[in-house]
Scaffold this motif. Sequence first.
Motif, PDB file in Angstrom:
ATOM      1  N   PRO A  30      -6.433  -5.117  -8.081  1.00 28.81           N
ATOM      2  CA  PRO A  30      -5.827  -3.805  -7.829  1.00 28.81           C
ATOM      3  C   PRO A  30      -6.712  -2.845  -7.036  1.00 28.81           C
ATOM      4  CG  PRO A  30      -5.726  -4.359 -10.164  1.00 28.81           C
ATOM      5  CD  PRO A  30      -6.522  -5.421  -9.491  1.00 28.81           C
ATOM      6  N   GLU A  31      -8.030  -3.066  -7.046  1.00 32.82           N
ATOM      7  CA  GLU A  31      -8.904  -2.173  -6.272  1.00 32.82           C
ATOM      8  C   GLU A  31      -8.797  -2.429  -4.776  1.00 32.82           C
ATOM      9  OE1 GLU A  31     -10.956  -5.706  -7.792  1.00 32.82           O
ATOM     10  OE2 GLU A  31     -10.091  -4.043  -8.890  1.00 32.82           O
ATOM     11  N   GLY A  32      -8.329  -3.610  -4.378  1.00 30.73           N
ATOM     12  CA  GLY A  32      -8.100  -3.921  -2.975  1.00 30.73           C
ATOM     13  C   GLY A  32      -9.364  -4.122  -2.179  1.00 30.73           C
ATOM     14  N   MET A  33      -9.217  -4.081  -0.859  1.00 32.68           N
ATOM     15  CA  MET A  33     -10.331  -4.306   0.059  1.00 32.68           C
ATOM     16  C   MET A  33     -10.165  -3.409   1.277  1.00 32.68           C
ATOM     17  SD  MET A  33     -10.658  -8.463   0.209  1.00 32.68           S
ATOM     18  CE  MET A  33     -12.165  -8.459   1.178  1.00 32.68           C
ATOM     19  N   ALA A  34     -11.280  -2.993   1.815  1.00 33.58           N
ATOM     20  CA  ALA A  34     -11.268  -2.244   3.071  1.00 33.58           C
ATOM     21  C   ALA A  34     -10.827  -3.177   4.195  1.00 33.58           C
ATOM     22  CB  ALA A  34     -12.644  -1.676   3.355  1.00 33.58           C
ATOM     23  N   ALA A  35     -10.171  -2.608   5.195  1.00 33.38           N
ATOM     24  CA  ALA A  35      -9.667  -3.410   6.310  1.00 33.38           C
ATOM     25  C   ALA A  35     -10.775  -4.220   6.965  1.00 33.38           C
ATOM     26  CB  ALA A  35      -8.975  -2.503   7.332  1.00 33.38           C
ATOM     27  N   GLY A  36     -11.945  -3.631   7.158  1.00 34.62           N
ATOM     28  CA  GLY A  36     -13.059  -4.354   7.773  1.00 34.62           C
ATOM     29  C   GLY A  36     -13.485  -5.559   6.962  1.00 34.62           C
ATOM     30  N   ALA A  37     -13.511  -5.407   5.644  1.00 36.99           N
ATOM     31  CA  ALA A  37     -13.874  -6.521   4.768  1.00 36.99           C
ATOM     32  C   ALA A  37     -12.823  -7.620   4.824  1.00 36.99           C
ATOM     33  CB  ALA A  37     -14.065  -6.031   3.337  1.00 36.99           C
ATOM     34  N   VAL A  38     -11.554  -7.234   4.946  1.00 35.76           N
ATOM     35  CA  VAL A  38     -10.487  -8.233   5.089  1.00 35.76           C
ATOM     36  C   VAL A  38     -10.711  -9.022   6.369  1.00 35.76           C
ATOM     37  CG1 VAL A  38      -8.002  -8.577   5.436  1.00 35.76           C
ATOM     38  CG2 VAL A  38      -8.796  -6.918   3.737  1.00 35.76           C
ATOM     39  N   SER A  65      -1.366   0.269   1.751  1.00 36.15           N
ATOM     40  CA  SER A  65      -2.655   0.812   2.142  1.00 36.15           C
ATOM     41  C   SER A  65      -2.817   2.216   1.591  1.00 36.15           C
ATOM     42  CB  SER A  65      -2.775   0.837   3.666  1.00 36.15           C
ATOM     43  OG  SER A  65      -1.796   1.697   4.227  1.00 36.15           O
ATOM     44  N   ARG A  66      -4.083   2.607   1.450  1.00 36.17           N
ATOM     45  CA  ARG A  66      -4.419   3.972   1.055  1.00 36.17           C
ATOM     46  C   ARG A  66      -5.726   4.336   1.737  1.00 36.17           C
ATOM     47  NH1 ARG A  66      -6.465   0.895  -3.068  1.00 36.17           N
ATOM     48  NH2 ARG A  66      -8.505   1.486  -3.882  1.00 36.17           N
ATOM     49  N   ARG A  67      -5.879   5.591   2.016  1.00 37.82           N
ATOM     50  CA  ARG A  67      -7.107   6.058   2.640  1.00 37.82           C
ATOM     51  C   ARG A  67      -8.113   6.403   1.558  1.00 37.82           C
ATOM     52  NH1 ARG A  67      -9.095   6.979   7.283  1.00 37.82           N
ATOM     53  NH2 ARG A  67      -7.196   6.685   8.462  1.00 37.82           N
ATOM     54  N   ASP A  68      -9.352   5.970   1.767  1.00 39.58           N
ATOM     55  CA  ASP A  68     -10.454   6.299   0.872  1.00 39.58           C
ATOM     56  C   ASP A  68     -11.612   6.744   1.766  1.00 39.58           C
ATOM     57  OD1 ASP A  68     -12.265   6.582  -1.183  1.00 39.58           O
ATOM     58  OD2 ASP A  68     -12.393   4.445  -1.651  1.00 39.58           O
ATOM     59  N   GLY A  69     -11.690   8.038   2.007  1.00 44.84           N
ATOM     60  CA  GLY A  69     -12.693   8.546   2.935  1.00 44.84           C
ATOM     61  C   GLY A  69     -12.406   8.047   4.333  1.00 44.84           C
ATOM     62  N   ARG A  70     -13.381   7.366   4.928  1.00 40.65           N
ATOM     63  CA  ARG A  70     -13.212   6.832   6.283  1.00 40.65           C
ATOM     64  C   ARG A  70     -12.546   5.467   6.293  1.00 40.65           C
ATOM     65  NH1 ARG A  70     -18.752   6.503   9.150  1.00 40.65           N
ATOM     66  NH2 ARG A  70     -18.552   4.653   7.901  1.00 40.65           N
ATOM     67  N   PHE A  71     -12.312   4.897   5.139  1.00 40.92           N
ATOM     68  CA  PHE A  71     -11.800   3.533   5.051  1.00 40.92           C
ATOM     69  C   PHE A  71     -10.319   3.505   4.708  1.00 40.92           C
ATOM     70  CE2 PHE A  71     -16.272   3.458   3.853  1.00 40.92           C
ATOM     71  CZ  PHE A  71     -16.766   2.562   4.790  1.00 40.92           C
ATOM     72  N   ILE A  72      -9.652   2.471   5.174  1.00 40.70           N
ATOM     73  CA  ILE A  72      -8.294   2.176   4.731  1.00 40.70           C
ATOM     74  C   ILE A  72      -8.404   0.971   3.824  1.00 40.70           C
ATOM     75  CG2 ILE A  72      -5.963   1.510   5.390  1.00 40.70           C
ATOM     76  CD1 ILE A  72      -6.422   2.975   8.029  1.00 40.70           C
ATOM     77  N   ILE A  73      -7.941   1.148   2.591  1.00 43.89           N
ATOM     78  CA  ILE A  73      -8.009   0.098   1.580  1.00 43.89           C
ATOM     79  C   ILE A  73      -6.628  -0.538   1.462  1.00 43.89           C
ATOM     80  CG2 ILE A  73      -8.542  -0.440  -0.831  1.00 43.89           C
ATOM     81  CD1 ILE A  73     -10.936   0.670   0.779  1.00 43.89           C
ATOM     82  N   TYR A  74      -6.596  -1.858   1.494  1.00 47.70           N
ATOM     83  CA  TYR A  74      -5.349  -2.605   1.357  1.00 47.70           C
ATOM     84  C   TYR A  74      -5.315  -3.313   0.014  1.00 47.70           C
ATOM     85  CZ  TYR A  74      -4.323  -1.703   6.210  1.00 47.70           C
ATOM     86  OH  TYR A  74      -4.034  -1.069   7.388  1.00 47.70           O
TER      87      TYR A  74
END
Length: 119
Positions: A30-38, A65-74
């Motif tokens: 449920p915590e997901g991953m940042a797009a870059g990490a994906v 997706s959701r925004r977390d600061g500068r990151f987009i988390i999926y």
Amino acid sequence: MLEPEALSAFAALSQETRLRIVRLLVQAGPEGMAAGAVGEAIGGATTSRLSFHLTHLEHAGLVQSRRDGRFIIYTAVYPALAGLVEFLMRDCCQGHPEICAPVMTALVCDCDPSVIEKA
């Protein structure tokens, strides 16, 4: 889930990269991953290629997706994935539950339920 939604979801999953992304996000929880990490996890996909696939999966309702600061988390949309399984198995068994037993066994999650409840 109705047939049109199932068809859209299965169409999205029929592409190798998108299937890998969904499986990766399911594993991430449920915590997901940042797009870059994906992107790194699936073999260093270019930003535009990754964005294309993630957008396709979002339109199919399989990831969000959701925004977390500068990151987009999926994250995976677990109710949608469960809906796909339910769609496939809806008419299973025809009064013979032993037919579905292997599927039910495969779906057993070895997770900590307290983690799921917090999500």
